[in-house]
Design a protein around this motif. Sequence first.
Motif, PDB file in Angstrom:
ATOM      1  N   THR A   1      23.020 -17.734 -18.259  1.00 21.04           N
ATOM      2  CA  THR A   1      24.894 -18.627 -18.149  1.00 21.04           C
ATOM      3  C   THR A   1      25.789 -18.415 -19.056  1.00 21.04           C
ATOM      4  OG1 THR A   1      23.071 -19.637 -16.460  1.00 21.04           O
ATOM      5  CG2 THR A   1      25.285 -20.854 -16.806  1.00 21.04           C
ATOM      6  N   GLY A   2      25.721 -18.554 -20.226  1.00 17.18           N
ATOM      7  CA  GLY A   2      27.006 -18.896 -20.890  1.00 17.18           C
ATOM      8  C   GLY A   2      27.841 -17.403 -21.132  1.00 17.18           C
TER       9      GLY A   2
ATOM     10  N   ASP B   1      20.260 -25.301 -13.531  1.00 18.54           N
ATOM     11  CA  ASP B   1      21.148 -24.159 -14.446  1.00 18.54           C
ATOM     12  C   ASP B   1      21.890 -23.762 -15.120  1.00 18.54           C
ATOM     13  OD1 ASP B   1      21.522 -21.856 -16.412  1.00 18.54           O
ATOM     14  OD2 ASP B   1      20.907 -20.757 -14.860  1.00 18.54           O
ATOM     15  N   HIS B   2      23.543 -25.258 -15.191  1.00 16.76           N
ATOM     16  CA  HIS B   2      24.557 -25.521 -16.272  1.00 16.76           C
ATOM     17  C   HIS B   2      24.734 -26.114 -17.269  1.00 16.76           C
ATOM     18  CE1 HIS B   2      25.235 -27.866 -12.036  1.00 16.76           C
ATOM     19  NE2 HIS B   2      24.879 -26.369 -11.664  1.00 16.76           N
TER      20      HIS B   2
ATOM     21  N   ALA C   1      28.603 -22.519 -13.670  1.00 14.17           N
ATOM     22  CA  ALA C   1      27.193 -22.899 -13.226  1.00 14.17           C
ATOM     23  C   ALA C   1      26.784 -21.649 -12.888  1.00 14.17           C
ATOM     24  CB  ALA C   1      27.749 -23.647 -11.842  1.00 14.17           C
ATOM     25  N   ASN C   2      24.753 -21.191 -12.831  1.00 10.66           N
ATOM     26  CA  ASN C   2      24.674 -19.637 -12.242  1.00 10.66           C
ATOM     27  C   ASN C   2      24.037 -20.097 -10.891  1.00 10.66           C
ATOM     28  OD1 ASN C   2      23.292 -17.292 -11.982  1.00 10.66           O
ATOM     29  ND2 ASN C   2      21.965 -17.737 -14.712  1.00 10.66           N
ATOM     30  N   MET C   3      24.485 -19.079 -10.384  1.00  5.89           N
ATOM     31  CA  MET C   3      24.408 -19.246  -8.964  1.00  5.89           C
ATOM     32  C   MET C   3      23.632 -17.966  -8.451  1.00  5.89           C
ATOM     33  SD  MET C   3      27.152 -20.601  -6.590  1.00  5.89           S
ATOM     34  CE  MET C   3      26.615 -21.915  -8.438  1.00  5.89           C
ATOM     35  N   GLY C   4      22.885 -17.078  -9.495  1.00  4.29           N
ATOM     36  CA  GLY C   4      21.858 -16.205  -9.231  1.00  4.29           C
ATOM     37  C   GLY C   4      22.711 -14.779  -8.520  1.00  4.29           C
ATOM     38  N   ALA C   5      22.138 -14.190  -8.045  1.00  6.61           N
ATOM     39  CA  ALA C   5      22.602 -12.575  -8.051  1.00  6.61           C
ATOM     40  C   ALA C   5      22.726 -12.644  -5.986  1.00  6.61           C
ATOM     41  CB  ALA C   5      21.121 -11.170  -7.144  1.00  6.61           C
ATOM     42  N   TYR C   6      22.978 -13.329  -5.773  1.00  9.92           N
ATOM     43  CA  TYR C   6      23.241 -14.339  -4.538  1.00  9.92           C
ATOM     44  C   TYR C   6      23.365 -15.384  -4.451  1.00  9.92           C
ATOM     45  CZ  TYR C   6      20.919  -9.166  -3.528  1.00  9.92           C
ATOM     46  OH  TYR C   6      20.255  -8.308  -3.879  1.00  9.92           O
ATOM     47  N   LEU C   7      24.235 -15.874  -3.186  1.00  9.47           N
ATOM     48  CA  LEU C   7      24.976 -17.138  -3.377  1.00  9.47           C
ATOM     49  C   LEU C   7      23.960 -17.444  -1.612  1.00  9.47           C
ATOM     50  CD1 LEU C   7      28.747 -16.836  -3.101  1.00  9.47           C
ATOM     51  CD2 LEU C   7      27.347 -17.453  -4.947  1.00  9.47           C
TER      52      LEU C   7
ATOM     53  N   LYS D   1      33.260 -23.492 -13.294  1.00  3.51           N
ATOM     54  CA  LYS D   1      33.451 -21.750 -13.488  1.00  3.51           C
ATOM     55  C   LYS D   1      31.692 -21.716 -12.145  1.00  3.51           C
ATOM     56  CE  LYS D   1      35.860 -18.671 -15.604  1.00  3.51           C
ATOM     57  NZ  LYS D   1      35.576 -17.802 -16.805  1.00  3.51           N
ATOM     58  N   ALA D   2      31.534 -21.254 -11.647  1.00  3.46           N
ATOM     59  CA  ALA D   2      30.706 -20.394 -11.028  1.00  3.46           C
ATOM     60  C   ALA D   2      30.171 -18.756 -10.905  1.00  3.46           C
ATOM     61  CB  ALA D   2      30.291 -20.352  -9.664  1.00  3.46           C
ATOM     62  N   VAL D   3      28.951 -18.301 -11.991  1.00  2.86           N
ATOM     63  CA  VAL D   3      28.871 -16.557 -12.406  1.00  2.86           C
ATOM     64  C   VAL D   3      27.589 -16.416 -11.751  1.00  2.86           C
ATOM     65  CG1 VAL D   3      30.256 -17.154 -14.092  1.00  2.86           C
ATOM     66  CG2 VAL D   3      27.795 -17.694 -14.191  1.00  2.86           C
TER      67      VAL D   3
END
Lengths: 264, 796
Positions: B147-148, B300-301, B324-330, B360-362
């Motif tokens: 995430t970071g 997952d923040h 914030a981790n979104m994973g591979a898809y929204l 920030k969402a990644v």
Amino acid sequence: MHNFAFHRPASVADAVKAVGSASDGKIIAGGQTLLPTLRQRLASPSDLIDLGAIADLKGIKAEGDGITIGAMTPHAEVASSAIVQGAIPALAHLAAHIGDRQVRARGTIGGSLANNDPAADYPAAALGLGATIRTNKREIKADDYFQGMFSTALEDGEIITAVHFPKPEKAGYEKFVQPASRFALVGVFVAKTKGGVRVAVTGAGQEGVFRPKEVEAALANFSADAAKGAKVPSGNLNSDLHGSAEYRAHLISVLAGRAVAAAK
Amino acid sequence: MAADSGTATGIGASPKRKEDFRFLTGRGTYTDDINRPGQTYAYILRSPHAHAEIVKIDTAKAKGMPGVAAIFTGADYDKGGVPCGWQIHSKDGSPMIEPPHFPLCKDRVRHVGDQVALVIANSIAEARDAAEEIDVTYKELPAIVSTGAADKAGAAQVWPDAKNNTCFDWHIGDKAAVDAAFAKAHHVTKLDLINQRLAPNAMEPRAAVGDYDRATGEYTLYTTSQNPHVIRLLMGAFVLQIPEHKLRVVAPDVGGGFGSKIFHYSEEALVTWASEKVRRPVKWTSDRSEAFLSDAQGRDHVSHAELALDKDGKFIALRVNTIANMGAYLSTFAPCVPTYLSATLLAGVYTTPVIYAEVKAVFTNTVAVDAYRGAGRPETTYLLERLVEKAARETGIDRVELRRRNFIPKTAFPYQTPVALQYDSGDYEATLDLALKMGGWADFENRRAEAQKRGKLRGIGISTYIEACGIAPSAVVGSLGARAGLYECGQVRVHPTGSVTVFTGTHSHGQGHETTFAQLVSDTLGVPFESVEVSHGDTNKIPFGMGTYGSRSLAVGGSAIVKAMDKIIAKAKRIAAHLMEASVADIDFKNGEFTVKGTDKKVSFGQVALTAYVPHNYPITELEPGLEETAFYDPLNFTYPGGTHICEVEIDPETGVTQVVNFTAVDDIGRVINPMIVEGQVHGGVVQGIGQALLENCAYDQETGQLLTGSYMDYTMPRADDVPSIKVATHSTMCTHNPLGSKGVGEVGAIGSPPAVINAVLDALRPVGVTDISMPATPHKVWQAIQSAGKAKAAE
């Protein structure tokens, strides 16, 4: 799970024959490791040979200076056996803390020792007590039997029939569970025997169950404080999500001390 | 509170749950129990790689395997992608990056478990056998899971359009005012925190059965969903282009969701789509391993927080930066979790006048992240309550006193926070005082000293929290990016003999709505509890609904039922007036009886119901026969449950093992319908909170992107011996804007508890010099913290 042919022989000789005639036969002795493996399709034997119908492989009896447990005796039976509780309470205690109720009802001592999972409990008892593994071919001393994780002295077509445990003066077993699986992250079996103090560690070693000589040396007088002071090298220990090698090394000393304190 | 499971069934009583007989005796009907004639079984071949190009897929051999009906890959799939339900705009006004999410990957896989091929066969064993014969050639690519590190230079890129893997870069609050306040701060407390990723682990894994009927052209999807109408909308309108009148979605008994069954999953679309292709019903059932690789995960923040205090310990400003981790898809609601469900709660229960937060969402090569019990509020509560605790330690102000000094006073409601929300009611001193008393705060030091004699480190921790739920006012969430309304629908059908069926658009997957709503209706209409049936989960039965999540079922769904009952009573009064030859204005309704003011005339609710359906003596020129009403309720505001959680732990310094020995939860949840169910909800939530604090963690290998905790061999679920008997109490102020006064209880346990646990752990470890620890505080981690503190001390 893939398909396989299933056999349930009534004698050890028939079991050996069935294994020999299968293209890729596998013995099942409770199935607490094998069945999940099959279900995940990580193994696909042509034949499963179930030892569950062989009456000769079951039962617990006093014999000579100790006790003998048939290979197909489930953990729950060992845990609740008056013979085991009387002769080696630490062994009954160990059996009572393997897995959960379901595992203890199905899993067997022979299955556990033949599989030699590096985090299984019984290998610690067998090595710690200096047990003798009896097979259809011979008798094997515990010190010669365990040969690395999932590896034993058993040869093709060799089936464990019973395990003989000499009665110690005192013995204890302490398990520190891996929080998720509740297998032993570190399990330490200590025994004060006629031949001296024996200590066996499961869960921690890269090569499966082993005797930590530093702890055995510290335990000459079987004193809990001495065990806690023993420095165990971490070089050959496992390191994973649940514990570093250093943590496991530390736990070996701590648990050895607690096992000594609790030894009966 | 004492749960009274006697014979009382009204509001405030605790009758046994109507649904438990079928659940406890194995007679529930779950999605996997549904079998349709001619049904086939689907197996989804999933990616073994975290990031790879699909060079080639050879299905020729697999298609010839016994029992195979069809095999589909991304090249065969001709419909739409799975949409996201919430749009966030970045600081610069640009919309978030929304990558396509096709149910079968076209040319690239983006996480371990991504969907590569759909195998349909006569049995699941044959489908799996065939899947083993599909030959996929991958070209592996570097993966990013951290995430970071996702937005840092050199990180692998998940989507070409998302530069630096950034989905959006959002903010809220007044930055200039916050900077100015920090400039004059007497003290600043800073803290870096990780709110680790969790796997939801509902007891029932997800499942879906798609059934296309050629005769009618109608599609039916049976699915493990918390909101069947939402699935009908998302899948019908956006993915498969099936109009509502040709698509029925049924979510029967569902064994737990915790948020993970809100979202529209691509497997649902696949079985529906494929059932038309193979002209047979298609069933897919996830196994537990697959659930770890495909259920949307939670949290997952990674955050940095700074709190500015004046010389009296008053909070004067708060500044937060979160990735914030979104994973591979929204996933469906993913973008709103770290933003509008999280940053908007940063005032907490405190009067902090100015707040600024950046989020920030990644994207990463991991399973999608979305709402999980509490969704955003646990993350914020953890951040705030760890930060306040640290500020108390640093300033030397007692940690309870510091909280009191900054509480929003009960006289200040409605209270406008600097981060958009307006709290309607609360009494934070009251819940705090009760919790301190129940948790034995005052004599804790005796217990610490006693534990010390036994060689144990004992600690106590507190968390005073608020959350926003009862989701949600449609116009408000619409202005914040929601692509749907969040009202609820209730329908009350009074049968001719006076029994009642209630149709609710909310969905019960363990919460006990069949009991709670029956109590509400029975109490209001004066009909026996046994005569009320609650129906949910079928788009062909229920007029409409937005489902269950965000602790909304009673506050929003219950309010819709109340509105429908208001209409029933209004109509019934007119019928009663006619029967008793009185004016409607003179009719009173109480305890199931209509009376005429100032007379002894009365008719029962049952008589009125019968008259409505047998209208022989009836005001037929002015009133339709029948007694059935539908209402939609759109809330005016969020609801704001809050309270105090206190946790006490004992740590074995030799092994690092933490045992939770006491836990007290005092929550303000507004009106309580069934205290026993409330207790159960709090118990479950607190156990999940203890799970997050001490046990659970979704760990990915940083190099390969493999999930390291992909089974219960490595993912630690809380078990009975991990938790103490939990002391629960409620101390409620009423919600001021819904007809019930209820606020919601589904999530409070999971929101308030994690910081209470970690604050207790740190309190226990303070004597040995440990000042920080991350979740989960596993034995290994606690032992390491003690070792490093010891080494640091020795080096001094």
